[in-house]
Write a protein that holds these residues in place. Sequence first.
Motif, short mmCIF file in Angstrom:
data_model
loop_
_atom_site.label_atom_id
_atom_site.label_comp_id
_atom_site.label_asym_id
_atom_site.label_seq_id
_atom_site.Cartn_x
_atom_site.Cartn_y
_atom_site.Cartn_z
N GLU A 13 0.84 -1.21 0.00
CA GLU A 13 0.00 0.00 0.00
C GLU A 13 0.87 1.25 0.00
O GLU A 13 0.63 2.19 -0.77
N GLU A 18 -8.80 1.07 -2.22
CA GLU A 18 -10.19 0.61 -2.14
C GLU A 18 -10.86 0.46 -3.51
O GLU A 18 -11.87 -0.22 -3.62
N THR A 19 -10.29 1.10 -4.52
CA THR A 19 -10.97 1.12 -5.82
C THR A 19 -10.18 0.51 -6.96
O THR A 19 -10.72 0.32 -8.05
N ILE A 20 -8.92 0.18 -6.74
CA ILE A 20 -8.06 -0.21 -7.85
C ILE A 20 -8.51 -1.50 -8.54
O ILE A 20 -8.48 -1.61 -9.76
N VAL A 21 -8.95 -2.49 -7.79
CA VAL A 21 -9.34 -3.76 -8.41
C VAL A 21 -10.58 -3.58 -9.27
O VAL A 21 -10.59 -4.01 -10.44
N ASP A 22 -11.61 -2.93 -8.76
CA ASP A 22 -12.81 -2.70 -9.56
C ASP A 22 -12.50 -1.88 -10.81
O ASP A 22 -12.99 -2.18 -11.89
N MET A 34 -9.62 -1.74 -12.40
CA MET A 34 -8.86 -2.57 -13.34
C MET A 34 -9.78 -3.52 -14.11
O MET A 34 -9.52 -3.83 -15.27
N LEU A 35 -10.83 -3.96 -13.46
CA LEU A 35 -11.74 -4.91 -14.09
C LEU A 35 -12.71 -4.24 -15.07
O LEU A 35 -13.41 -4.92 -15.81
N TRP A 63 -6.55 -2.08 -17.01
CA TRP A 63 -5.81 -3.23 -16.49
C TRP A 63 -4.33 -3.13 -16.89
O TRP A 63 -3.44 -3.24 -16.06
N LYS A 83 -1.00 -2.48 -14.60
CA LYS A 83 0.03 -3.52 -14.64
C LYS A 83 1.39 -2.91 -15.01
O LYS A 83 2.41 -3.23 -14.39
#
Length: 86
Positions: free
Chosen positions: A19, A46-50, A52-53, A59, A63
């Motif tokens: 982090e 809190e928002t990076i995964v959503d 990226m998807l 994405w 990366k």
Amino acid sequence: CVGCVWVFVDCGALSDDVEHTLFRCDRWWRPRRELEAEIGVSVEPETIVDMMLEDRVKWHAVKQFIRVVLKKKEEDKRLAQKAGRR
């Protein structure tokens, strides 16, 4: 080592977790801002995964940012080890 305080090469912080490195470390502010400009949103844990998807462009941008940061950190670590530092 119990009681030792390690200061990390990147920014002098006492924390060197994921982090801190990707979202907080001042050393990486420029590539982080470039990433945010490219994808059009603020990058937060809190928002990076959503985010990226959402699509392949985001994405790949994230990366690439992570690849650049980790590659540089690894290079710095190798140089420090060669110089006899931790």
